[in-house]
Design a protein around this motif. Structure first.
Motif, PDB file in Angstrom:
ATOM      1  N   GLU A 180       0.857  -1.189   0.000  1.00  0.00           N
ATOM      2  CA  GLU A 180       0.000   0.000   0.000  1.00  0.00           C
ATOM      3  C   GLU A 180       0.888   1.231   0.000  1.00  0.00           C
ATOM      4  OE1 GLU A 180      -3.191  -0.165  -0.214  1.00  0.00           O
ATOM      5  OE2 GLU A 180      -3.497  -2.292   0.252  1.00  0.00           O
ATOM      6  N   GLU A 181       0.349   2.333  -0.511  1.00  0.00           N
ATOM      7  CA  GLU A 181       1.117   3.583  -0.475  1.00  0.00           C
ATOM      8  C   GLU A 181       1.382   3.993   0.969  1.00  0.00           C
ATOM      9  OE1 GLU A 181      -0.457   6.646  -2.978  1.00  0.00           O
ATOM     10  OE2 GLU A 181      -0.173   5.416  -4.755  1.00  0.00           O
ATOM     11  N   ASN A 182       2.557   4.532   1.199  1.00  0.00           N
ATOM     12  CA  ASN A 182       3.007   4.953   2.538  1.00  0.00           C
ATOM     13  C   ASN A 182       3.173   3.796   3.516  1.00  0.00           C
ATOM     14  OD1 ASN A 182       3.469   7.577   1.969  1.00  0.00           O
ATOM     15  ND2 ASN A 182       1.619   8.366   2.922  1.00  0.00           N
ATOM     16  N   GLU A 183       3.295   2.599   2.996  1.00  0.00           N
ATOM     17  CA  GLU A 183       3.550   1.456   3.879  1.00  0.00           C
ATOM     18  C   GLU A 183       5.007   1.472   4.332  1.00  0.00           C
ATOM     19  OE1 GLU A 183       2.072  -2.268   2.447  1.00  0.00           O
ATOM     20  OE2 GLU A 183       3.313  -3.424   3.823  1.00  0.00           O
TER      21      GLU A 183
END
Lengths: 280, 58
Positions: free
Chosen positions: B20-23
């Motif tokens: 996921e984005e910003n994981e």
């Protein structure tokens, strides 16, 4: 469906996503990097928000925004209000006659001697009213240290560093207790063991399951009665054959507890969200 | 299985699960913390995780 809002997706959030999948609940992930909280053009197609922002200040704006437009957020703003500011937490605890550490706030360095007298001498602990993971906590053993730290705080940029929230230093075993509360239930209690005076697991504290005695259970049940329903991590010190509540945390980190104890806190949080969805 | 380059040490990192984005991730070679900046199709861009802010935490 629930929407999980985050700014950094950590292992805790991944556990929540997995629990939602296991419970057949659709979960919508929203990164704060993509959010524009524009009240005139926002599409409010959300039923329930789970606020998992690592940044407390960003999280606060999200909670207030969605609540303004009638969307339920977990934890809600009442919970955030009590937990995010340590001075307000202390005030909540004494107002509700719950045992806590002697504390005070002052704003002027010239009051050092008076403050020390009120708190019955050194050592003392100076904490920023906002913050977590034991960050910028100072144990003050004497007047020289107190003066020096207050001078350093004067030069920090955030204005809240000029609010000198001070507590008595509590001599405790090499551990504290973290009790996890979800809704009106105690989920588990663990010891966080550390030879450093700060027991936080973010500072290397080791976790071990704590079998709660009747006094601790009664204290937590009493606390649940007083708190708005929500998700809490309660930090408790053992002191003089009793207990003192140290802090209340509201965007709890639980991965280490979950791994060590096998108790699925993420399942409990998702079930609590489901209950809230079904209550609407 | 997707791969991306660590922006700090340059090693290739393989991912088995969906990102996921910003994981938040850890580079096993240099042990630095990274975050997923972009996911465009199979192209994953990583960057160094931001430093801890004063309001981060529980």
């Amino acid at each position: 469906m629930i929407s999980l809002i985050y700014n950094i997706l950590r292992e805790d959030e991944k556990l929540l996503i997995q629990s939602a999948k296991n419970l057949n609940l659709e979960i919508n992930l929203i990164s704060t990097d993509k959010l524009i909280l524009d009240p005139n053009n926002f599409k409010f197609n959300y039923k329930l928000i789970l606020n998992r922002c690592l940044s407390n200040f960003i999280g606060d704006q999200i909670v207030y925004f969605f609540e303004t437009f009638g969307i339920k957020v977990i934890n809600n703003s009442q919970v955030n209000h009590i937990c995010s500011n340590k001075f307000l937490t202390s005030l909540f605890l004494i107002k509700n006659k719950l045992p806590t550490i002697p504390f005070l706030v002052f704003f002027n360095e010239e009051l050092i001697d008076e403050v020390t007298k009120i708190l019955n001498d050194y050592p003392l602990v100076l904490k920023p009213i906002y913050g977590s993971w034991g960050r910028l906590l100072a144990k003050i053993n004497d007047r020289d240290a107190f003066e020096g730290i207050l001078e350093h705080k004067r030069y920090l940029s955030a204005p809240y560093h000029n609010i000198f929230y001070t507590t008595k230093y509590i001599t405790k075993p090499n551990r504290d207790i973290r009790v996890t509360i979800v809704g009106n239930r105690i989920i588990c209690a663990v010891y966080r063991e550390n030879f450093h005076w700060i027991s936080n697991t973010a500072r290397g504290g080791k976790i071990r399951l704590c079998n709660m005695d009747k006094d601790l259970e009664n204290l937590c049940e009493n606390l649940i009665q007083k708190l708005p329903l929500g998700i809490y991590g309660v930090d408790i010190f053992e002191f003089n054959n009793g207990y003192l509540i140290n802090e209340l945390n509201h965007t709890i980190e639980f991965k280490n507890i979950q791994k060590t104890t096998g108790i699925s806190i993420s399942d409990e949080i998702i079930k609590f969200c489901l209950q809230n969805l079904n209550n609407d | 299985m997707n791969q991306a380059e660590c922006p700090i040490c340059g090693s290739q990192i393989s991912f088995q699960s969906l990102l996921e984005e910003n994981e938040l991730l850890n580079c096993e070679s240099c042990n630095n913390k990274l975050v997923v900046k972009n996911i465009i199709g199979n192209n994953i861009t990583l960057e160094e995780a931001p430093h801890i802010e004063e309001d981060w935490g529980q």
